[in-house]
Design a protein around this motif. Structure first.
Motif, PDB file in Angstrom:
ATOM      1  N   GLU A  97     -49.869  94.870 -43.902  1.00 58.34           N
ATOM      2  CA  GLU A  97     -49.937  95.051 -45.356  1.00 58.34           C
ATOM      3  C   GLU A  97     -50.760  93.932 -45.980  1.00 58.34           C
ATOM      4  OE1 GLU A  97     -48.692  97.502 -47.065  1.00 58.34           O
ATOM      5  OE2 GLU A  97     -47.315  98.489 -45.681  1.00 58.34           O
ATOM      6  N   ALA A  98     -50.581  92.721 -45.457  1.00 54.85           N
ATOM      7  CA  ALA A  98     -51.225  91.556 -46.051  1.00 54.85           C
ATOM      8  C   ALA A  98     -52.740  91.565 -45.878  1.00 54.85           C
ATOM      9  CB  ALA A  98     -50.632  90.277 -45.463  1.00 54.85           C
ATOM     10  N   VAL A  99     -53.241  92.199 -44.822  1.00 51.70           N
ATOM     11  CA  VAL A  99     -54.676  92.139 -44.541  1.00 51.70           C
ATOM     12  C   VAL A  99     -55.406  93.435 -44.842  1.00 51.70           C
ATOM     13  CG1 VAL A  99     -54.291  90.414 -42.741  1.00 51.70           C
ATOM     14  CG2 VAL A  99     -54.462  92.836 -42.097  1.00 51.70           C
ATOM     15  N   ALA A 100     -54.714  94.427 -45.385  1.00 52.43           N
ATOM     16  CA  ALA A 100     -55.306  95.761 -45.533  1.00 52.43           C
ATOM     17  C   ALA A 100     -56.626  95.749 -46.285  1.00 52.43           C
ATOM     18  CB  ALA A 100     -54.308  96.696 -46.213  1.00 52.43           C
ATOM     19  N   ASP A 101     -56.743  94.895 -47.293  1.00 51.25           N
ATOM     20  CA  ASP A 101     -57.956  94.872 -48.116  1.00 51.25           C
ATOM     21  C   ASP A 101     -58.910  93.741 -47.755  1.00 51.25           C
ATOM     22  OD1 ASP A 101     -57.098  97.060 -49.539  1.00 51.25           O
ATOM     23  OD2 ASP A 101     -56.214  95.880 -51.165  1.00 51.25           O
ATOM     24  N   VAL A 102     -58.565  92.936 -46.754  1.00 51.16           N
ATOM     25  CA  VAL A 102     -59.413  91.809 -46.380  1.00 51.16           C
ATOM     26  C   VAL A 102     -60.721  92.332 -45.794  1.00 51.16           C
ATOM     27  CG1 VAL A 102     -59.653  89.822 -44.826  1.00 51.16           C
ATOM     28  CG2 VAL A 102     -57.475  90.260 -46.006  1.00 51.16           C
ATOM     29  N   ALA A 103     -61.831  91.772 -46.235  1.00 52.50           N
ATOM     30  CA  ALA A 103     -63.144  92.201 -45.739  1.00 52.50           C
ATOM     31  C   ALA A 103     -63.298  91.827 -44.273  1.00 52.50           C
ATOM     32  CB  ALA A 103     -64.248  91.557 -46.561  1.00 52.50           C
ATOM     33  N   PRO A 104     -64.076  92.600 -43.517  1.00 52.47           N
ATOM     34  CA  PRO A 104     -64.286  92.290 -42.095  1.00 52.47           C
ATOM     35  C   PRO A 104     -64.846  90.888 -41.908  1.00 52.47           C
ATOM     36  CG  PRO A 104     -65.151  94.458 -42.632  1.00 52.47           C
ATOM     37  CD  PRO A 104     -64.780  93.820 -43.928  1.00 52.47           C
ATOM     38  N   GLU A 105     -64.337  90.219 -40.892  1.00 51.21           N
ATOM     39  CA  GLU A 105     -64.793  88.861 -40.597  1.00 51.21           C
ATOM     40  C   GLU A 105     -65.707  88.893 -39.373  1.00 51.21           C
ATOM     41  OE1 GLU A 105     -61.096  86.709 -40.278  1.00 51.21           O
ATOM     42  OE2 GLU A 105     -60.554  87.129 -42.369  1.00 51.21           O
ATOM     43  N   ARG A 106     -65.206  88.520 -38.223  1.00 55.96           N
ATOM     44  CA  ARG A 106     -66.031  88.472 -37.014  1.00 55.96           C
ATOM     45  C   ARG A 106     -66.264  89.897 -36.496  1.00 55.96           C
ATOM     46  NH1 ARG A 106     -65.335  87.606 -31.178  1.00 55.96           N
ATOM     47  NH2 ARG A 106     -63.067  87.764 -31.402  1.00 55.96           N
ATOM     48  N   MET A 107     -67.507  90.368 -36.597  1.00 58.39           N
ATOM     49  CA  MET A 107     -67.818  91.720 -36.153  1.00 58.39           C
ATOM     50  C   MET A 107     -67.787  91.801 -34.635  1.00 58.39           C
ATOM     51  SD  MET A 107     -68.185  93.656 -38.810  1.00 58.39           S
ATOM     52  CE  MET A 107     -68.948  95.110 -38.078  1.00 58.39           C
ATOM     53  N   LEU A 108     -67.173  92.874 -34.127  1.00 60.12           N
ATOM     54  CA  LEU A 108     -67.066  93.097 -32.687  1.00 60.12           C
ATOM     55  C   LEU A 108     -67.883  94.289 -32.222  1.00 60.12           C
ATOM     56  CD1 LEU A 108     -63.184  92.651 -32.344  1.00 60.12           C
ATOM     57  CD2 LEU A 108     -64.959  90.904 -32.030  1.00 60.12           C
ATOM     58  N   ASN A 109     -68.166  95.223 -33.131  1.00 58.73           N
ATOM     59  CA  ASN A 109     -68.889  96.434 -32.736  1.00 58.73           C
ATOM     60  C   ASN A 109     -69.504  97.075 -33.967  1.00 58.73           C
ATOM     61  OD1 ASN A 109     -69.390  97.815 -30.199  1.00 58.73           O
ATOM     62  ND2 ASN A 109     -68.371  99.603 -31.062  1.00 58.73           N
ATOM     63  N   ALA A 164     -63.942  94.820 -36.033  1.00 58.38           N
ATOM     64  CA  ALA A 164     -64.005  93.414 -36.430  1.00 58.38           C
ATOM     65  C   ALA A 164     -62.653  92.767 -36.188  1.00 58.38           C
ATOM     66  CB  ALA A 164     -64.391  93.287 -37.902  1.00 58.38           C
ATOM     67  N   GLU A 165     -62.670  91.445 -36.083  1.00 55.42           N
ATOM     68  CA  GLU A 165     -61.430  90.673 -36.009  1.00 55.42           C
ATOM     69  C   GLU A 165     -61.089  90.158 -37.405  1.00 55.42           C
ATOM     70  OE1 GLU A 165     -59.400  86.782 -33.798  1.00 55.42           O
ATOM     71  OE2 GLU A 165     -61.478  87.335 -33.361  1.00 55.42           O
ATOM     72  N   ILE A 166     -59.858  90.396 -37.815  1.00 58.83           N
ATOM     73  CA  ILE A 166     -59.331  89.891 -39.077  1.00 58.83           C
ATOM     74  C   ILE A 166     -58.254  88.857 -38.743  1.00 58.83           C
ATOM     75  CG2 ILE A 166     -58.236  90.509 -41.262  1.00 58.83           C
ATOM     76  CD1 ILE A 166     -60.914  91.909 -40.864  1.00 58.83           C
ATOM     77  N   THR A 167     -58.245  87.757 -39.454  1.00 56.79           N
ATOM     78  CA  THR A 167     -57.205  86.753 -39.252  1.00 56.79           C
ATOM     79  C   THR A 167     -56.160  86.894 -40.353  1.00 56.79           C
ATOM     80  OG1 THR A 167     -58.813  85.233 -38.281  1.00 56.79           O
ATOM     81  CG2 THR A 167     -56.713  84.296 -38.997  1.00 56.79           C
ATOM     82  N   ALA A 168     -54.927  87.163 -39.950  1.00 61.52           N
ATOM     83  CA  ALA A 168     -53.842  87.329 -40.907  1.00 61.52           C
ATOM     84  C   ALA A 168     -53.447  85.984 -41.503  1.00 61.52           C
ATOM     85  CB  ALA A 168     -52.642  87.972 -40.210  1.00 61.52           C
ATOM     86  N   PRO A 169     -52.721  85.970 -42.636  1.00 62.81           N
ATOM     87  CA  PRO A 169     -52.292  84.698 -43.240  1.00 62.81           C
ATOM     88  C   PRO A 169     -51.504  83.799 -42.296  1.00 62.81           C
ATOM     89  CG  PRO A 169     -51.994  86.495 -44.793  1.00 62.81           C
ATOM     90  CD  PRO A 169     -52.389  87.123 -43.500  1.00 62.81           C
ATOM     91  N   ASP A 170     -50.792  84.394 -41.333  1.00 57.98           N
ATOM     92  CA  ASP A 170     -50.042  83.568 -40.382  1.00 57.98           C
ATOM     93  C   ASP A 170     -50.890  83.130 -39.197  1.00 57.98           C
ATOM     94  OD1 ASP A 170     -50.336  85.915 -38.975  1.00 57.98           O
ATOM     95  OD2 ASP A 170     -48.188  86.309 -38.717  1.00 57.98           O
ATOM     96  N   GLY A 171     -52.187  83.421 -39.218  1.00 56.93           N
ATOM     97  CA  GLY A 171     -53.092  83.002 -38.156  1.00 56.93           C
ATOM     98  C   GLY A 171     -53.226  83.983 -37.017  1.00 56.93           C
ATOM     99  N   ALA A 172     -52.454  85.063 -37.024  1.00 54.36           N
ATOM    100  CA  ALA A 172     -52.498  86.035 -35.927  1.00 54.36           C
ATOM    101  C   ALA A 172     -53.714  86.950 -36.059  1.00 54.36           C
ATOM    102  CB  ALA A 172     -51.225  86.867 -35.911  1.00 54.36           C
ATOM    103  N   PRO A 173     -54.252  87.421 -34.937  1.00 57.69           N
ATOM    104  CA  PRO A 173     -55.419  88.311 -35.000  1.00 57.69           C
ATOM    105  C   PRO A 173     -55.016  89.763 -35.266  1.00 57.69           C
ATOM    106  CG  PRO A 173     -54.844  87.892 -32.717  1.00 57.69           C
ATOM    107  CD  PRO A 173     -53.891  87.078 -33.543  1.00 57.69           C
TER     108      PRO A 173
END
Length: 635
Positions: A384-396, A152-161
């Motif tokens: 570190e900031a995104v470690a617990d973020v739930a999956p967003e856009r699924m890729l596979n 999945a693609e996760i978007t970090a707080p700074d907007g980076a993938p």
């Protein structure tokens, strides 16, 4: 350039992995090229080698149906890219990092294989060379090295993938989560690995990141150590001075070998591969991933053959590796509910100081300074900031087992502590539909076609669940396989018989055959295998098992008859031709065996460390040297 994450495909000459072998591997694990001796080793290493050994790859099925015929085929990739680097991950092949391009120099930092060719080096057989592979669970190339991962693609707080990949490893019962991102301000690929044991019980843990690097005559590998545990393909594990003789040049290795560096645990763990011009790749990690290793194929006919067998015109390569324990023979105890995490950073390196060409003692500090300078200029805090973020856009989509195991735990009142950053699809693929229907009690197993089960389960918890389900030929059969894999042969045989009383299937016949053979009744086993093959004549592994048992029973004439009865396309397969050669030699027909061998056939799934082809040649032609194409010797 702001980093991007997108999906693409690349067409490569490829040999398909093919369908899985339908016969559950309830016997012993595939033989490793060698076993380590614990003599004269430190107590910690010796204890880790003795701990957590795995005797069977069950419940996984083998991936052994590939050939060496290649045609263009697409490889699906997730691509992280910015102004500095382009990182390509093969989502359907264990999340392998298959390319890491340094845009400043145009160099591929990892070995970018120009073809996809499986070979028998993995725990499930199929493995391919190149890139950086993530190995979890047990000694060897992990069971999902040629299988899809969730992504999945996760978007970090700074907007980076951030690219997230994850799966449930069934043998150890572990969840692995890999988050990857590119550094904004420096050329660096950051990977954060998180592994959780979601169960309340302890399990064995193993991890090695294996990074293939293109080999030239001047390639040199550095690590912050003066000694290493060196193993060659003879089982020895000696403690050696890596400066005398200098072992840092993979192209000069006389034979295939591993060097497990004895690192100082108070220093940052790193390893680097450099070319004569000072350019190269460094791999740095947080302290938990504390071990480093160099693997070289060596300058033997077999070592060169293996390198060409795996990469062809791509050329030679070596591997720099990073692990949790000092050697790859070790497993570590991971407590129930535990989570282990670490960071890995891949950075392009340029070392201009001429001391890099010097002896080991003067070169290592110079390279270390460059490695630490390059890695300290990077920032991995985004992960570190995104470690617990739930999956967003699924890729596979991967396999259903994380969801099925969680459901099983709930049904029997056991905890299953998943990671917050992952989710599993209970209905994923053929396996998910198969087990969901079985768990939900849907369908009539005794009226369904006698197709091979989509997959298998393992352990007392699954046996308990199946025991409470409707008693069908299929539930009896699955319980028999569970017992068989656990070494409970009388119970397995009884359950196979119960399955056969309800419905005669080739799968239960084969299972009962193997149980009888293991109990010492080879004749009964052969009769049962013959019956199984009569019901599933197109299952080549059944024919090979029957042929092997006939040979062991001294019934080589029957083997030759069996081979002659097979369709032309089956007789042309490498393993079947090898069986034919063995049968001819066993009946004293050396001329027929020699004629077959002189046709120069290939056995696509010849095992790493397997010397059967050279042995057959020597038996057929005792006065002639083994041809290079049959020589896989690595010592």
């Amino acid at each position: 350039m702001t980093a991007t994450l997108h999906l693409t495909t690349v067409a490569l000459p490829s040999a398909s992995v093919g369908p899985t072998n339908p016969l559950p591997p309830v016997g012993a694990m595939p033989e490793a090229p060698y076993e380590a001796s614990t003599a004269n080793l430190p107590d910690e290493i010796a204890a880790n080698i003795a701990y957590g050994r795995v005797t069977s790859i069950h419940p996984y099925l083998l991936q052994d149906a590939y050939s060496r015929e290649r045609s263009p085929a697409p490889m699906r990739l997730a691509v992280l890219e910015n102004a500095h680097l382009r990182a390509e991950f093969a989502l359907d092949l264990g999340g392998r990092l298959v390319r890491l391009l340094d845009k400043a120099t145009g160099r591929d930092l990892v070995y970018r294989n120009a073809m996809f060719q499986p070979a028998n080096l993995g725990l499930r057989n199929a493995w391919f060379s190149g890139g950086a592979e993530w190995n979890i669970g047990m000694r060897g190339h992990w069971p999902l090295t040629a299988s899809p991962l969730y992504a999945a693609e996760i978007t970090a707080p700074d907007g980076a993938p951030v690219l997230r990949m994850w799966e449930y490893e069934r043998k150890r019962g572990l969840i692995v989560q890999l988050d990857a991102t590119l550094d904004d301000n420096a050329p660096a690929l950051h990977v954060r690995v998180r592994v959780r044991n979601p169960h309340p019980r302890e399990t064995g843990m193993y991890w090695w990141t294996n990074i293939a690097v293109a080999q030239t005559p001047g390639s040199r590998v550095f690590a912050p150590a003066t000694h290493a545990y060196q193993t060659q393909y003879d089982g020895s594990l000696g403690y050696v001075d890596i400066a005398d003789p200098d072992v840092s040049r993979p192209a000069s290795a006389p034979a295939a070998a591993d060097w497990f560096y004895d690192l100082n645990r108070d220093r940052t763990p790193w390893i680097a591969a450099l070319e004569p011009d000072g350019s190269g790749l460094a791999h740095v990690s947080s302290p938990r991933l504390r071990a480093r290793k160099l693997f070289a194929w060596g300058d033997t006919t077999g070592g060169r053959h293996w390198c060409d067998w795996l990469g062809g015109e791509t050329g030679a390569y070596f591997e720099i590796q990073a692990g949790l324990a000092t050697t790859q023979y070790e497993h570590l105890p991971m407590p129930g509910g535990a989570t282990w995490e670490w960071h890995e950073t891949f950075v392009p390196l340029q070392v201009d100081d001429e001391a890099r060409h010097g002896d080991w003692g003067s070169a290592v500090p110079v390279v270390e300074e460059a490695v630490l300078r390059a890695s300290e200029a990077t920032d991995a805090s985004r992960l570190e900031a995104v470690a617990d973020v739930a999956p967003e856009r699924m890729l596979n989509i991967g396999a259903p087992w994380g969801a099925l195991e969680a459901e099983l735990a709930a049904r029997i009142g056991e905890s299953f502590a998943s990671l917050p950053g992952v989710r599993f699809d209970r209905d994923a693929g053929e396996e998910g539909a198969y087990w969901a229907a079985l768990l939900d009690g849907e369908g009539d197993a005794d009226a369904a076609p006698l197709d091979a089960p989509a997959s298998y389960v393992d352990g007392e918890r699954w046996d308990q669940l199946l025991a409470g389900a409707a008693a069908t030929w299929l539930t009896h059969y699955h319980r028999a396989v569970i017992a068989h894999a656990a070494g409970e042969l009388p119970r397995a045989a009884s359950l196979y018989e119960a399955s056969l009383r309800q419905r005669r299937s080739p799968w239960a016949l084969r299972g009962l055959a193997q149980a009888r053979i293991a109990q010492g009744d080879a004749d009964a086993g052969i009769t049962l295998l013959t019956d199984a093959l009569s019901l599933a004549a197109d299952v080549v592994p059944l024919a090979l098992e029957l042929g092997a048992e006939l040979l062991r029973a001294g019934r080589a004439d029957e083997v030759r008859g069996l081979v002659a009865s097979l369709p032309d396309e089956v007789r042309a397969l490498g393993r079947v031709r090898m069986l034919d050669v063995r049968a001819a030699l066993a009946t004293g027909d050396r001329a027929a065996a020699g004629a077959l061998l002189e046709e120069r056939f290939e056995v696509p799934d010849i095992r790493e460390g397997e010397l059967s082809m050279s042995a057959l040649w020597r038996e057929a032609f005792p006065d002639r040297p083994v041809p290079e194409w049959y020589d896989f010797s690595m010592s």
